[in-house]
Design an enzyme around this catalytic site. Structure first.
Site, PDB file in Angstrom:
ATOM      1  N   HIS A  96       0.826  -1.212   0.000  1.00 56.83           N
ATOM      2  CA  HIS A  96       0.000   0.000   0.000  1.00 56.83           C
ATOM      3  C   HIS A  96       0.853   1.253   0.000  1.00 56.83           C
ATOM      4  O   HIS A  96       2.042   1.227   0.308  1.00 56.83           O
ATOM      5  CB  HIS A  96      -0.940   0.032   1.211  1.00 56.83           C
ATOM      6  CG  HIS A  96      -0.253   0.121   2.548  1.00 56.83           C
ATOM      7  ND1 HIS A  96       0.420  -0.932   3.124  1.00 56.83           N
ATOM      8  CD2 HIS A  96      -0.159   1.143   3.427  1.00 56.83           C
ATOM      9  CE1 HIS A  96       0.902  -0.572   4.298  1.00 56.83           C
ATOM     10  NE2 HIS A  96       0.582   0.699   4.507  1.00 56.83           N
ATOM     11  N   ASP A  98       0.325   4.929   2.091  1.00 58.57           N
ATOM     12  CA  ASP A  98      -0.438   5.190   3.308  1.00 58.57           C
ATOM     13  C   ASP A  98      -1.697   6.021   3.083  1.00 58.57           C
ATOM     14  O   ASP A  98      -1.666   7.042   2.385  1.00 58.57           O
ATOM     15  CB  ASP A  98       0.456   5.884   4.349  1.00 58.57           C
ATOM     16  CG  ASP A  98       1.398   4.890   4.994  1.00 58.57           C
ATOM     17  OD1 ASP A  98       0.974   3.746   5.246  1.00 58.57           O
ATOM     18  OD2 ASP A  98       2.570   5.241   5.219  1.00 58.57           O
ATOM     19  N   HIS A 250       4.737   0.332   0.091  1.00 57.28           N
ATOM     20  CA  HIS A 250       5.526  -0.477   1.030  1.00 57.28           C
ATOM     21  C   HIS A 250       4.700  -1.653   1.524  1.00 57.28           C
ATOM     22  O   HIS A 250       3.457  -1.640   1.440  1.00 57.28           O
ATOM     23  CB  HIS A 250       6.031   0.375   2.196  1.00 57.28           C
ATOM     24  CG  HIS A 250       4.950   1.027   2.990  1.00 57.28           C
ATOM     25  ND1 HIS A 250       4.257   2.129   2.527  1.00 57.28           N
ATOM     26  CD2 HIS A 250       4.406   0.737   4.198  1.00 57.28           C
ATOM     27  CE1 HIS A 250       3.366   2.496   3.422  1.00 57.28           C
ATOM     28  NE2 HIS A 250       3.419   1.654   4.446  1.00 57.28           N
ATOM     29  N   ARG A 265       6.080   5.635  14.230  1.00 58.48           N
ATOM     30  CA  ARG A 265       5.793   6.133  12.881  1.00 58.48           C
ATOM     31  C   ARG A 265       5.236   7.552  12.922  1.00 58.48           C
ATOM     32  O   ARG A 265       4.399   7.869  13.759  1.00 58.48           O
ATOM     33  CB  ARG A 265       4.761   5.213  12.208  1.00 58.48           C
ATOM     34  CG  ARG A 265       4.485   5.618  10.767  1.00 58.48           C
ATOM     35  CD  ARG A 265       3.551   4.664  10.094  1.00 58.48           C
ATOM     36  NE  ARG A 265       2.195   5.189  10.088  1.00 58.48           N
ATOM     37  CZ  ARG A 265       1.217   4.729   9.307  1.00 58.48           C
ATOM     38  NH1 ARG A 265       1.453   3.732   8.468  1.00 58.48           N
ATOM     39  NH2 ARG A 265       0.019   5.238   9.360  1.00 58.48           N
TER      40      ARG A 265
HETATM   41  C1  SIN Z   1       3.289   0.736   7.785  1.00 60.39           C
HETATM   42  O1  SIN Z   1       3.547   1.916   8.051  1.00 60.39           O
HETATM   43  O2  SIN Z   1       2.423   0.430   6.962  1.00 60.39           O
HETATM   44  C2  SIN Z   1       4.092  -0.366   8.479  1.00 60.39           C
HETATM   45  C3  SIN Z   1       5.467  -0.490   7.919  1.00 60.39           C
HETATM   46  C4  SIN Z   1       6.335  -1.452   8.720  1.00 60.39           C
HETATM   47  O3  SIN Z   1       5.914  -1.913   9.789  1.00 60.39           O
HETATM   48  O4  SIN Z   1       7.453  -1.749   8.286  1.00 60.39           O
END
Ligand code: SIN
Length: 274
Positions: A96, A98, A250, A265
């Site tokens: 996806h 974000d 990602h 995050r």
């Molecule tokens: C995410 O922000 O979608 C998770 C990415 C991760 O845990 O590496």
């Protein structure tokens, strides 16, 4: 600053900067140039406090809150992405970009690794400029002007949030967000065109029936993550990754059952995709 590419498609490891120190305008400009060139940058050995992590985020843009999960104590813009020893599903564990279901999705996302499993838990990234450029001229023409419909409730991704909503969920958050964005967007800083659909959130295409959009979207979902468009990052503790959601997808790999993985995050405000 030393820059080392980690794959042909995207991704670079940067060494030199110490992000525990105030970030000068010159360093911020160098980091941004590397980020725009490589799509995702990695800086290892950065043991940042939440305050320092937020200061780093401010050097790049404006941190925004994530709609579904509460921030850590005192820092509403920093959420914890975690999978606990007893959990089976990892947060966001599907390809996806974000929160494309927001009218104004985030420009970028930064992760700071706090606890890493003894093996596994890598994150994969895919370059959506390269994916777009590899399409035939006829497919590019077909996609021009189409708008994808993103919905936060699509099951592929909503099931990956369930554990975190139970422990850290914002109970006041609306259940569902829907937004329509170009299937091919133009990067506001580089001018590059990229694919902007993703299997986690895109549920249809404006003006097409489900029967018409489903095969086209499935083709794009398969195409956009071909190995030659990707890179893969193996984490160590105190490592930062910063990716450009406008042209990079990602997918965190869920291969470490029984171990805890904890990241912090921050997402950075974007502009409406065009
Ligand atoms: C995410 O922000 O979608 C998770 C990415 C991760 O845990 O590496």
């Amino acid at each position: 600053m030393n820059t080392q590419r980690i794959a042909g498609a995207l991704g670079a490891r940067l060494t030199g900067p110490d992000l525990t120190q105030p970030i000068s305008a010159d360093l911020a400009a160098q980091l941004r140039a590397a980020w725009l060139e490589h799509g995702v940058i990695f800086l290892a050995n950065q043991p940042l406090s939440p305050k320092q992590f937020l200061a780093f985020a401010h050097a790049f843009g404006t941190p925004v809150e994530y709609p579904f999960v509460k921030g850590i104590e005192g820092f509403p813009e920093i959420i914890e992405i975690k999978k606990l020893e007893n959990e089976r599903v990892n947060f966001g564990g599907v390809w996806h970009s974000d929160t494309t279901y927001l009218e104004v999705p985030p420009m970028g996302t930064m992760l700071l690794s706090k606890q890493i499993p003894p093996y596994g838990g890598d994150t994969m990234f895919a370059n959506q400029v390269a994916a777009y450029e590899a399409l035939s001229p006829t497919m590019k023409r077909l996609l021009e002007g189409l708008k994808g419909i993103s919905n936060s409730a699509k099951a592929d991704v909503s099931k990956t949030r369930e554990d975190r909503l139970r422990t850290d969920g914002k109970h006041e958050a609306p259940k569902d967000y829907v937004a329509h964005h170009p299937v091919v967007r133009t990067h506001p800083e580089t001018g590059a065109k990229s694919l902007y659909v993703n299997i986690a959130h895109t549920v249809g295409i404006e003006g097409l029936t489900d029967a018409e959009s489903a095969p086209l979207l499935q083709f794009l979902f398969d195409h956009q993550v071909k190995p030659e468009f990707t890179c893969r990052w193996t984490w160590s503790p105190d490592c930062i990754a910063l990716w450009d959601n406008r042209c990079v997808m990602h997918n965190p790999v869920n291969d470490y059952h029984g171990y805890r993985r904890v990241m912090q995050r921050i997402t950075l405000a974007g502009t409406r995709p065009v």
